[in-house]
Design a protein around this motif. Structure first.
Motif, PDB file in Angstrom:
ATOM      1  N   THR A 193       3.489  11.351  -2.898  1.00  0.00           N
ATOM      2  CA  THR A 193       3.789  10.967  -1.513  1.00  0.00           C
ATOM      3  C   THR A 193       4.860  11.890  -0.942  1.00  0.00           C
ATOM      4  N   SER A 194       5.084  11.734   0.350  1.00  0.00           N
ATOM      5  CA  SER A 194       6.129  12.549   0.994  1.00  0.00           C
ATOM      6  C   SER A 194       7.516  12.119   0.519  1.00  0.00           C
ATOM      7  N   PHE A 224       0.846  -1.198   0.000  1.00  0.00           N
ATOM      8  CA  PHE A 224       0.000   0.000   0.000  1.00  0.00           C
ATOM      9  C   PHE A 224       0.882   1.248   0.000  1.00  0.00           C
ATOM     10  N   ILE A 225       0.430   2.254  -0.687  1.00  0.00           N
ATOM     11  CA  ILE A 225       1.162   3.510  -0.731  1.00  0.00           C
ATOM     12  C   ILE A 225       0.349   4.554   0.033  1.00  0.00           C
ATOM     13  N   ASP A 226       1.028   5.244   0.930  1.00  0.00           N
ATOM     14  CA  ASP A 226       0.375   6.317   1.669  1.00  0.00           C
ATOM     15  C   ASP A 226       0.531   7.603   0.856  1.00  0.00           C
ATOM     16  N   SER A 245      -0.967  11.352  -0.856  1.00  0.00           N
ATOM     17  CA  SER A 245      -1.865  12.479  -0.565  1.00  0.00           C
ATOM     18  C   SER A 245      -2.867  12.645  -1.704  1.00  0.00           C
TER      19      SER A 245
END
Lengths: 357, 357
Positions: free
Chosen positions: B259-260, B184-186, B188
């Motif tokens: 993502t960050s 899974f990718i966190d 935004s």
């Protein structure tokens, strides 16, 4: 009022040129199928339509099959033979109606109609023969222009009279057809309004576009046109007036001369119009889709404009400029015509010049 | 490089869905004829094309006739059987090329490719059986998502693992097909870049659009996306990187997670893409025309955007909202599909929300 046409219904179009082609694409955007009636093979509209009836306008059998295959019928040109309409009308609804067609097929009837509803036209008089032409010249003066009452477009069927001496040549140019003499108009600019009226009487007009002609053929249309706010309002209101008076359903083009005495109606076209092609780039819903919506009994789209646009026609060898045009930020519309003959409309381009102003 | 395709040439399209339909209309704008190959009858693309070869992808005779009728061939979906390509490729050029197709047909090969050219993907591992799945879970952890390597779209062929206990069910969901486990990718926001590469190597990318999904299917794309200027530049540059590495000719859709840790490539589609439909309303030249220009050897259009746009898909019964939608200042695109099944893409709408910002 009948129910709106459902997705999957078939719209018939008489005429297979570029206007039929763009109407057909607009119909497909709303999920409709299209059926073209056109004597010519490999016509522009047939390339993007579901069906093509290739037959002459006096082919009753083909017209019958065509009409039976369609849920509603419209046309891309105003000179449809009355006999063809007689056959079709018994089988499927036709929009715009035949009165509108009859009025705009004949320059004299058209000017009578416009005068009757209180609009200004160029001074005009019917000319059937040399005697009537002489009287018309007495009444209107010269310079003037003699035009066939029927079947003229893009400057064809017209003859200029710079003095009464030109009368015999002008009459000869009419080749025996009924004509109308029109006085010259001293105008600052020509604009046109593309307006649409729905089956329930709602009207939506696009902003007027400013037209420049070259060799009698539309060269460019620019929006916004150079008009005062009140001229813009007048132009739209008189277009609505025409649409209502004809109980019109569909899109119409109204050409106007801007003069020091107000707006003068040059001519009306009971169909989508070359000077409305800019709407493809400037509006969410273009003139073609407005026409399809109207004849399908749908609500009209919002005709407001999000962008300023310049539309330029590609006539004849103008298409040779395409490699350069293709590199610019311009929307290209080619009509799929094989030969670039002089004076032939091969396509047009729309350039967005900025946000609507 | 070969000469640009001339007006009147025929472009073949494998697949007759809505993407083929809109490619066909774009080709017609440039004066090309189109020829659809699609087993289904009454398919969306056939309504607006010149020709429709209705045959299966294993029908060598039909494929041969189709390819002989076309000057260049392209496709609207990536899962074209290799055997069909073998037949066609001997007779007419196909763009994009088969390497690009092979790479993007298989999620595992695609991620290997992306990693090789230095781009970030979700952590991933090939899964052929229970043992490999166990190892993959050890490596990637949960939550994770198991996807078939081939033939998945719109969330089909996918199974979520919230914990290692879900492994047996997920494997069973794959029904014996090779799969890939993805971490899974966190993120935004999800954006996509629609980029086009021409035959001579020029590249033009549209501004990234911001995607919102619903039930695994694209719901809206909004431009401009909420990105910093440097993220926007990165997104476009990595898309160009992909196009070059594949020696790609045509339009591609690249889905990215913001993502960050930077931009992560979710997946690439070797074709015009649903998240690029906004270009129809926001640009002079849309993604469909860019694709046609590329495969026809034309110069690419200017991909700059004149307007902000929100594109919304009409899925299944969403089309019941049409009477209301039709009254708003919105461009409607229906695909001519007869039945509004749940999850079926019936059309989309584009709303111009203002001048480009």
């Amino acid at each position: 009022m009948t129910d709106p046409l459902k997705t999957g219904a078939t719209i018939g179009i008489l005429g297979g040129g570029q206007l039929g082609r763009m109407l057909s694409v607009a119909a497909s955007r709303l999920g409709f199928k299209t059926c073209i009636f056109e004597p010519g093979s490999d016509c522009p509209a047939s390339h993007v339509a579901n069906y093509h009836f290739k037959a002459d306008y006096n082919d009753t059998d083909a017209l019958t099959k065509f009409a039976n295959a369609c849920d509603v019928i419209t046309f891309e040109f105003e000179n449809i033979p009355t006999e063809a309409l007689d056959v079709i009308e018994a089988l499927a609804p036709i929009h715009p109606n035949r009165d509108a067609l009859a009025t705009s097929q004949d320059r004299f009837l058209e000017k009578n109609f416009l005068t009757r509803i209180g609009l200004q036209t160029a001074p005009y008089a019917a000319v059937d023969n040399a005697e009537m032409l002489e009287q018309a010249i007495d009444q209107i003066g010269t310079p003037a222009i003699l035009k066939t009452r029927r079947l003229g477009y893009d400057g064809k069927g017209q003859s200029r009279l710079m003095s009464p001496d030109d009368a015999p040549q002008a009459l000869s140019d009419m080749a025996g057809q009924q004509a109308v003499l029109e006085g010259f108009i001293d105008f600052s600019v020509e604009v046109s309004v593309i307006g649409t009226r729905s089956a329930d009487g709602a009207i939506s007009c696009f902003d007027p576009g400013e037209n420049v002609h070259r060799d009698g053929i539309l060269h460019t249309t620019t929006v916004p046109a150079k008009l005062t706010p009140s001229q813009r309002t007048d132009a739209v209101l008189l277009t609505a007036n025409i649409l209502n008076a004809l109980d019109y359903v569909g899109t119409m083009g109204v050409e106007l001369f801007v003069t020091s005495h107000g707006l003068i109606v040059n001519e009306i076209a009971p169909r989508v119009h070359n000077s409305g092609h800019w709407t493809q780039a400037g509006c969410a819903v273009d003139q073609f889709e407005q026409h399809i919506r109207a004849i399908a009994g749908w609500p009209l789209g919002d005709g407001s404009r999000h962008s300023n646009v310049v539309m330029e026609n590609l006539i004849g060898n103008d298409v040779n400029r395409l490699p350069d045009i293709a590199k610019t930020n311009t929307a290209i519309h080619l009509y799929g015509k094989a030969d670039a003959k002089p004076g032939r409309k091969m396509g047009h381009i729309n350039t967005v010049t900025g946000p609507a102003s």
